[in-house]
Design a protein around this motif. Structure first.
Motif, PDB file in Angstrom:
ATOM      1  N   UNK A  59      21.706   1.318  38.810  1.00 38.51           N
ATOM      2  CA  UNK A  59      20.850   0.507  37.952  1.00 38.51           C
ATOM      3  C   UNK A  59      21.588  -0.144  36.783  1.00 38.51           C
ATOM      4  N   UNK A  60      22.830   0.266  36.544  1.00 38.73           N
ATOM      5  CA  UNK A  60      23.599  -0.286  35.441  1.00 38.73           C
ATOM      6  C   UNK A  60      23.023   0.073  34.079  1.00 38.73           C
ATOM      7  N   UNK A 115      12.576   5.951  40.589  1.00 37.34           N
ATOM      8  CA  UNK A 115      12.437   4.815  41.498  1.00 37.34           C
ATOM      9  C   UNK A 115      13.227   4.924  42.784  1.00 37.34           C
ATOM     10  N   UNK A 116      13.747   6.105  43.082  1.00 33.74           N
ATOM     11  CA  UNK A 116      14.509   6.337  44.313  1.00 33.74           C
ATOM     12  C   UNK A 116      13.961   7.554  45.037  1.00 33.74           C
ATOM     13  N   UNK A 150      20.196   7.843  48.995  1.00 38.80           N
ATOM     14  CA  UNK A 150      19.301   7.230  48.030  1.00 38.80           C
ATOM     15  C   UNK A 150      18.614   6.025  48.655  1.00 38.80           C
ATOM     16  N   UNK A 151      17.287   5.995  48.563  1.00 38.98           N
ATOM     17  CA  UNK A 151      16.523   4.847  49.048  1.00 38.98           C
ATOM     18  C   UNK A 151      15.651   4.370  47.887  1.00 38.98           C
ATOM     19  N   UNK A 152      15.858   3.121  47.485  1.00 39.98           N
ATOM     20  CA  UNK A 152      15.087   2.573  46.365  1.00 39.98           C
ATOM     21  C   UNK A 152      13.639   2.392  46.797  1.00 39.98           C
ATOM     22  N   UNK A 153      12.734   2.897  45.976  1.00 36.48           N
ATOM     23  CA  UNK A 153      11.297   2.830  46.319  1.00 36.48           C
ATOM     24  C   UNK A 153      10.544   1.845  45.466  1.00 36.48           C
ATOM     25  N   UNK A 154      11.136   1.405  44.389  1.00 35.13           N
ATOM     26  CA  UNK A 154      10.396   0.524  43.487  1.00 35.13           C
ATOM     27  C   UNK A 154      11.088  -0.769  43.254  1.00 35.13           C
TER      28      UNK A 154
END
Length: 68
Positions: free
Chosen positions: A11-12, A51-52, A64-68
């Motif tokens: 996400x930086x 969010x993951x 890790x899978x981004x959900x949002x």
């Protein structure tokens, strides 16, 4: 801590911008991997964090899978 650092990299952001992970997994990762079951168990620990959807396997590998 490695999960938090990975999310920060993705996400930086810095540590002040992500929630405390302990509240998300209630210490289960530390306990589970301190005394892992036999390899035949093929244990995976899935949870949501910042969010993951994170899944950690018995060897400590994380997906890790981004959900949002």
């Amino acid at each position: 801590m490695q999960v938090v650092e990975a999310i920060m990299d993705f996400e930086g952001v810095d540590s002040t911008e992500v929630p405390t992970i302990y509240r998300c997994v209630d210490g289960i990762l530390t306990e589970r991997f301190a005394h892992p079951p036999a390899p035949e168990a093929q244990l995976e620990v899935p949870f949501s964090y910042s969010g993951y959807r994170v899944t950690i396997d018995l060897n400590g590998n994380a997906k890790f899978v981004k959900t949002g």
